[in-house]
Structures are given as structure tokens and as C-alpha cells.
Design an enzyme around this catalytic site. Sequence first.
Site, PDB file in Angstrom:
ATOM      1  N   SER A  72       0.830  -1.200   0.000  1.00  0.00           N
ATOM      2  CA  SER A  72       0.000   0.000   0.000  1.00  0.00           C
ATOM      3  C   SER A  72       0.864   1.249   0.000  1.00  0.00           C
ATOM      4  O   SER A  72       0.499   2.268  -0.594  1.00  0.00           O
ATOM      5  CB  SER A  72      -0.959   0.011   1.191  1.00  0.00           C
ATOM      6  OG  SER A  72      -0.260  -0.061   2.418  1.00  0.00           O
ATOM      7  N   GLU A  73       2.036   1.186   0.655  1.00  0.00           N
ATOM      8  CA  GLU A  73       3.034   2.252   0.544  1.00  0.00           C
ATOM      9  C   GLU A  73       4.436   1.679   0.588  1.00  0.00           C
ATOM     10  O   GLU A  73       4.699   0.680   1.262  1.00  0.00           O
ATOM     11  CB  GLU A  73       2.889   3.306   1.660  1.00  0.00           C
ATOM     12  CG  GLU A  73       1.817   4.345   1.423  1.00  0.00           C
ATOM     13  CD  GLU A  73       0.568   4.075   2.204  1.00  0.00           C
ATOM     14  OE1 GLU A  73      -0.417   4.797   2.013  1.00  0.00           O
ATOM     15  OE2 GLU A  73       0.562   3.120   3.004  1.00  0.00           O
ATOM     16  N   THR A  74       5.324   2.355  -0.142  1.00  0.00           N
ATOM     17  CA  THR A  74       6.764   2.110  -0.092  1.00  0.00           C
ATOM     18  C   THR A  74       7.420   3.450   0.206  1.00  0.00           C
ATOM     19  O   THR A  74       7.019   4.479  -0.357  1.00  0.00           O
ATOM     20  CB  THR A  74       7.285   1.555  -1.426  1.00  0.00           C
ATOM     21  OG1 THR A  74       6.690   0.271  -1.668  1.00  0.00           O
ATOM     22  CG2 THR A  74       8.797   1.414  -1.419  1.00  0.00           C
TER      23      THR A  74
END
Length: 228
Positions: free
Chosen positions: A45-47
Site C-alpha cells: 500500500s506504501e513504499t
Amino acid sequence: MAIDVEVLRVFTDPEGNHGNPLGVIDAATVDPGDRQRIARELGYSETIFVDVPDTGATTAHIRIHTPATELPFAGHPTVGAAWWLRENGLPVRTLQVPAGIVQVAYEDDLTMVRARSDWAPEFAIHDLESAEELAAADPSDYADDAHHYLWTWTDREAGHIRARMFAAELGVPEDEATGAAAVRITDYLSRDLTIVQGRGSVIHTVWSPDGWVRVAGRVVNDGRRTLD
């Protein structure tokens, strides 16, 4: 060139279960123009891409990408970054993100960040009648041009809620634990909360009437993967 990615789970329960996966990459190891492609390939969902600070520095710069876009602020990436820096012997007091300066604190096994509610994106907030109605919600029933935050009380007096979040436009059909949404719902309800989101991730928040919200959670390290 192979890229090392450390994988964390942010906002676990006290036993280390659940939590939202986060990819952590040393920003010096990749070209800025490749960040979005890498985030898309990883699929979390996030990096985050961290400019690793020098020993003794009190702030660090990070950039946050979903599979589809860059975000000016997000909660689980900033909590994860603060935890990761301390684990690597580089505890900081602040994180610089495009939205502004995020204050950081550590207390036992909790990592805390403090951010403004208006840094978080707008969410369509859906107040549901019961946990059963929440569990039955289908992401495909919600328009993909908005972020949808569904919630219900589980213990109103204690400030406990159950929640889910759908954000198809970010490339995230359902997010396991959403710190930015926790900031928004805390400001919306104007009170401290304990939020159980997704399968069982846990987020703690503290509300301030000046628009600041503290978000706290636990983090575990799931090891390293390599992206070719």
C-alpha cells in the site's frame, strides 16, 4: 542493479499479528525517477524512500509512494520510518515529508508520530450501524474516485472503533491499516481513539483541538527482499 527492500508490518496488535506491510528503501540506492515504478512492482500500500541521516542527526527526509502515486503524508509509512531508523541506531525527533515536519516520539514498544489532520487526504466517512454491517461491506460497492473510510463503535465510552478503508484510486482496493485515516477520524470525532482496522491491526490516537493528532503503533520486521 538489485535493490534491497526491508519489509515491515506497521500497526500490529500487541502479539505482533496483522499490521500493514511497508517497503523501506535507502533513497541513495535508487534513481528518483524509478521510485514510482518500484512502488508499483512491490505492490505494498506504501513504499518509502529514506534519506538515511548521519549519526546524531535529529531529522530524516522520506518520500512516500503508493502503487499509483506519491503522497505528501501518510501515517503507517511515517510510523514505520521512525521505528526503522531507531532500530538502525538512528532515532530521530522529526521526519520531513512533503506535507511538513512530522514530530516523532518513542514509548516502550510504541512508535508515535504527530501530524496535522489537514495533511491527510479527504475521506468519505461512512458511519455504520454495527460490526456485522462493516464486515459485510464490499469494496466494489464504493466509487473508485474517492477514499472511503467505514467505521463503527465497538465501545463508545472507551473510544474503541472498528474500521475499514477502500482506496482504489491509490491502487489499494482495501488498506489494512491507515494512519492518515486515523488522523482524520480522530479529528472528526474530536477524541482519543483505539482503532482496530482490517483483519485486526491496531492504531492508537490522541486528539488535540489545535488540529494536531498523535498516531501510535507497534512495528515488526518481516525481513528483506530483493527487487531485480
